[in-house]
Motif scaffolding. Structure first.
Motif, mmCIF file in Angstrom:
data_model
loop_
_atom_site.group_PDB
_atom_site.id
_atom_site.type_symbol
_atom_site.label_atom_id
_atom_site.label_comp_id
_atom_site.label_asym_id
_atom_site.label_seq_id
_atom_site.Cartn_x
_atom_site.Cartn_y
_atom_site.Cartn_z
ATOM 1 N N VAL B 384 -43.927 61.194 146.255
ATOM 2 C CA VAL B 384 -43.623 62.399 145.020
ATOM 3 C C VAL B 384 -43.111 63.168 146.036
ATOM 4 O O VAL B 384 -43.871 63.933 147.021
ATOM 5 N N PRO B 393 -43.893 65.036 140.037
ATOM 6 C CA PRO B 393 -43.598 63.312 140.373
ATOM 7 C C PRO B 393 -42.400 62.737 139.134
ATOM 8 O O PRO B 393 -42.297 63.665 138.959
ATOM 9 N N SER B 394 -41.569 61.643 139.402
ATOM 10 C CA SER B 394 -39.829 61.317 139.261
ATOM 11 C C SER B 394 -40.315 60.815 137.907
ATOM 12 O O SER B 394 -39.131 61.433 137.046
ATOM 13 N N THR B 395 -41.448 60.614 137.172
ATOM 14 C CA THR B 395 -41.380 60.062 136.314
ATOM 15 C C THR B 395 -42.156 61.598 135.150
ATOM 16 O O THR B 395 -41.694 60.839 133.483
ATOM 17 N N SER B 396 -42.256 62.385 135.501
ATOM 18 C CA SER B 396 -43.656 63.526 134.485
ATOM 19 C C SER B 396 -41.862 63.918 134.094
ATOM 20 O O SER B 396 -40.996 64.691 134.161
ATOM 21 N N LEU B 397 -41.068 64.205 132.792
ATOM 22 C CA LEU B 397 -40.467 64.660 131.804
ATOM 23 C C LEU B 397 -40.472 66.645 132.465
ATOM 24 O O LEU B 397 -39.638 66.894 132.745
ATOM 25 N N MET B 398 -41.830 67.141 133.179
ATOM 26 C CA MET B 398 -41.515 67.924 133.257
ATOM 27 C C MET B 398 -40.802 68.407 134.002
ATOM 28 O O MET B 398 -40.542 69.877 134.788
ATOM 29 N N SER B 399 -40.602 67.545 135.569
ATOM 30 C CA SER B 399 -40.665 67.607 136.773
ATOM 31 C C SER B 399 -39.063 68.417 136.173
ATOM 32 O O SER B 399 -38.317 68.987 137.119
ATOM 33 N N TRP B 400 -38.511 67.074 135.289
ATOM 34 C CA TRP B 400 -36.657 67.358 135.536
ATOM 35 C C TRP B 400 -37.201 68.573 134.670
ATOM 36 O O TRP B 400 -35.465 69.251 134.708
#
Lengths: 310, 424
Positions: B384, B393-400
């Motif tokens: 992470v 985390p790469s999978t959470s939309l929030m980070s993007w």
């Protein structure tokens, strides 16, 4: 006889693939003076897009969709990058596309990984089409031949027989006059750049599964495409066509010749055990295009069919 | 007669004063020499020293490249050819010294090996240069690319000179000692590198001051006019090309002693590309530019690659940003800022500049976040990305979303502030 026929066929197919790449580059180069270093990167993008789209929709949708996407990416590069640099001169543009080639390769590595992706020939075309001298010839290669020839005809028709082609040809040599006549030359440039990139993308779609789809594919084929453009002559599509076939056939033949320097120059007293005599012709195949390039630029700088020196 | 005298006087007054000459042409080199001497007194670690050695080699290499690009206006895609051929010559000479039975090589000091590299690079430049230098611009770049590919391919074919894929190795602790240095330890090598970096830099600066060095700039800016005045641009380019090849060979010789190995990879397109990035990011319009670029990129190459897999992507983005927004490179930015500082309204401008830099940093952070989470999403290690202890985390939309937002804010802010700075 068998080797000659097969080498000729493979060489023509490879040459047509090279032409698909170099036709766009030649058009862009002669029109805008930009030698797009990242041109082969668009070829790579075409292959990867086709792989990703194809895994969802199948090959036939990808065959049309991937080049369009690559063309859109090319238009964006022209609009937001190259257009700003036009006043800075050609070296700045060349440097920009050089940096772009780096970036595209790194992005591809991040998105699709550092090793080759399993981009396969579609099942519908994965069968031997005919048998020649006891060996089978894959149908996909003939499909490549057909697509390349169709593209060649379409390009010829567009440039020589339509009004759009007339304007593009005029913008090649007299951009100011075309602008005075009320055409948006900047937009023509952008469209030509996008179309050139889309052609490279198409070459990637049909070439990626024939060769191999990996992040270094752009840097392997890129310099060869430059060679084609320079050898063919600046702005000459006919020249690029001849040069593509020449290089394609030359390279496939060199690979299939089983000989060393000592076999060729033995009559000069070159022995097979000496270092120079031990060099085999197939090992020289990758260097042949560059040798041709250097010789051409030294002795005939305008290329095979170029109208002027560049 | 009298009038003519006054005209001449005023003309001579137009030149730089003695003080200006000293501060611009001599002082920087004194500072450089002092820096080179002071650095080992600070007690740097072995890693730091080997980094410094790599930097020294790259400084000479990047400066030699800039004789072509910055001074003569020739963009070469194969400058590593001269670095490599010079280095290979030096490597062979190193072995000749080791197995010498008296004679010339028996009395040749290892310390002076870069001179052999210089000779090798200049010879390669003299051989390859003549056909290449006929035209400037794109034809020159294309020939350089073709020759680079050719030489890289021959590097793998001719095993007796290039040593195949393993390259050739040597031992630097042989031959006559100079300055009491046996070149065994890394700090001894430091003095060797520092000496040749200094000599190379001074020599290349001196080259720019010669009539030939002046002519190369004229050829870059207006070859037709140079021809009209009575010089042959091809000849001027050719001589600059030989000098540039020679200094690249000097760097190759330094590298031969530092690493004691040369492989055909040193001739390939990758180092040729890297030297373009070094010179351009540093600033090709200024003599000191490539030095800055060499320091920054060598540092990035050794240190940033530990932090991020995608360091080449950052490098590419930095390069593109420089080409688009700061063609003067780092040196250009530094000089621009110092020039503006003395002017009226400097404080105001400075504040605006700081705001612009701050918004630029926001966009940069956004880009970093996007790249890093993308890397972690696809490399499959399942880590992470945690900047400042915040887990993204790469999978959470929030980070993007955070990444995209930061980029949007930064780009928008940058557009707004740069507009104001431009208007003054």
């Amino acid at each position: 006889m068998e080797t000659i026929v097969f080498s000729l066929l493979n060489g023509i197919i490879y040459g047509l693939l090279l032409f698909m790449l170099s036709s766009g580059l030649t058009l862009i180069f002669s029109m805008m003076g930009i030698l797009n270093f990242a041109h082969a990167s668009f070829y790579m993008l075409g292959a990867y897009f086709a792989y990703s789209i194809g895994s969802v929709t199948g090959f036939w949708v990808a065959l049309f969709l991937a080049p369009v996407l690559v063309g859109v990416a090319g238009a964006a590069v022209e609009r937001f990058g190259l257009r700003r640099l036009h006043a800075e001169g050609h070296v700045a543009e060349l440097l920009f596309t050089f940096g772009l080639a780096y970036i595209i390769e790194e992005i591809v590595k991040i998105v699709w990984g550092k090793i080759a992706v399993p981009y396969k020939v579609p099942a519908a075309l994965d069968f031997p089409l005919f048998e020649l001298f006891g060996s089978q010839y894959p149908a996909y290669r003939i499909f490549m031949l057909v697509v390349s020839l169709a593209m060649l005809f379409a390009l010829w028709y567009l440039l020589k027989r339509t009004r759009i082609g007339l304007i593009i040809q005029a913008a090649l040599t007299h951009p100011n006059m075309v602008a005075h006549l009320g055409h948006n030359v900047q937009r023509i440039f952008m469209l030509v750049f996008a179309a050139g990139c889309a052609l490279a993308g198409l070459a990637g779609v049909i070439g990626g599964n024939y060769l191999v789809t990996e992040p270094s594919m752009a840097f392997t084929i890129g310099p060869i495409v430059f060679v084609v453009v320079v050898v063919g002559g600046m702005g000459s599509l006919e020249g690029a066509f001849i040069a593509s076939l020449l290089i394609g056939i030359m390279q496939t033949f060199a690979i299939s010749v089983d000989a060393t320097f000592s076999d060729l120059f033995g009559w000069l007293g070159l022995s097979a055990s000496s270092e120079l005599g031990g060099i085999s012709i197939p090992s020289l195949a990758p260097t042949l295009p560059y040798l041709l390039l250097v010789l051409m630029l030294m002795f005939r700088p305008r290329g095979l069919m170029g109208a002027r020196e560049f | 007669m009298n009038q003519q005298g006054t005209v001449l006087d005023t003309v001579s007054d137009l030149g730089p004063s003695r003080r200006a000459k000293f501060t611009r042409r001599v002082l920087p080199f004194i500072i450089m020499a002092v820096l080179l001497i002071v650095i080992p007194m600070l007690g740097p670690s072995r890693t730091a020293l080997s980094l410094l050695n790599a930097i020294g080699i790259n400084i000479v290499f990047a400066l030699s490249f800039n004789i072509l690009l910055g001074q003569t206006g020739l963009l070469s895609f194969g400058h590593a050819v001269y670095f490599g051929l010079g280095g290979y010559t030096a490597m062979h000479a190193m072995n000749w010294i080791e197995y010498a039975d008296g004679g010339f090589w028996g009395s040749y000091p290892m310390f002076a090996l870069p001179l052999v590299g210089f000779a090798g690079g200049a010879f390669a430049g003299a051989l390859i240069g003549w056909p290449s230098c006929r035209r400037a611009g794109i034809p020159f770049s294309m020939i350089s690319l073709g020759i680079a590919e050719l030489v890289a391919a021959t590097g793998l074919i001719f095993v007796s000179f290039f040593g195949g894929e393993e390259g050739i190795t040597g031992d630097r602790m042989n031959g006559v000692e100079m300055f009491g240095l046996n070149l065994g330890q890394v700090h001894q090598v430091y003095w060797f590198i520092a000496f040749w970096t200094f000599v190379g830099t001074v020599a290349m600066y001196a080259f720019t001051r010669t009539p030939l060095g002046r002519l190369t700039q004229a050829v870059r800016d207006n070859p037709q006019r140079v021809e009209f005045v009575g010089y042959d641009p091809q000849q001027v380019r050719y001589l600059a090309f030989i000098a540039s090849g020679g200094f690249a060979g000097l760097a190759g010789g330094m590298s031969a002693v530092n690493y004691e190995i040369f492989t055909p990879e040193a001739l390939s397109l990758a180092p040729s590309g890297l030297v373009i990035l070094m010179a351009y990011i540093g600033g090709i319009r200024y003599f000191a530019g490539p030095i800055l670029g060499a320091i920054l990129l060598t540092y990035m190459q050794t240190n940033l690659s530990d932090f991020s897999e995608a360091w080449l992507l950052y490098l590419g983005l930095l390069f593109i940003a420089m080409v688009l927004f700061a063609p003067g490179g780092l040196a250009g930015v530094v000089i621009d800022v110092t020039n503006r500082l003395g002017k009226p309204g400097a404080v105001q401008q400075f504040v605006k500049g700081l705001v612009a830099v701050a918004t630029g940093m926001i966009a940069f952070f956004g880009v970093v976040i996007l790249i890093e989470i993308a890397v972690r999403l696809t490399n499959g290690h399942g880590e992470v990305f945690q900047p400042f202890g915040i887990g993204l985390p790469s999978t959470s939309l929030m980070s993007w979303a955070i990444g995209v937002c930061l980029v949007a804010i930064g780009v928008f802010g940058l557009k707004f502030t740069t507009k104001q700075v431009g208007e003054r």
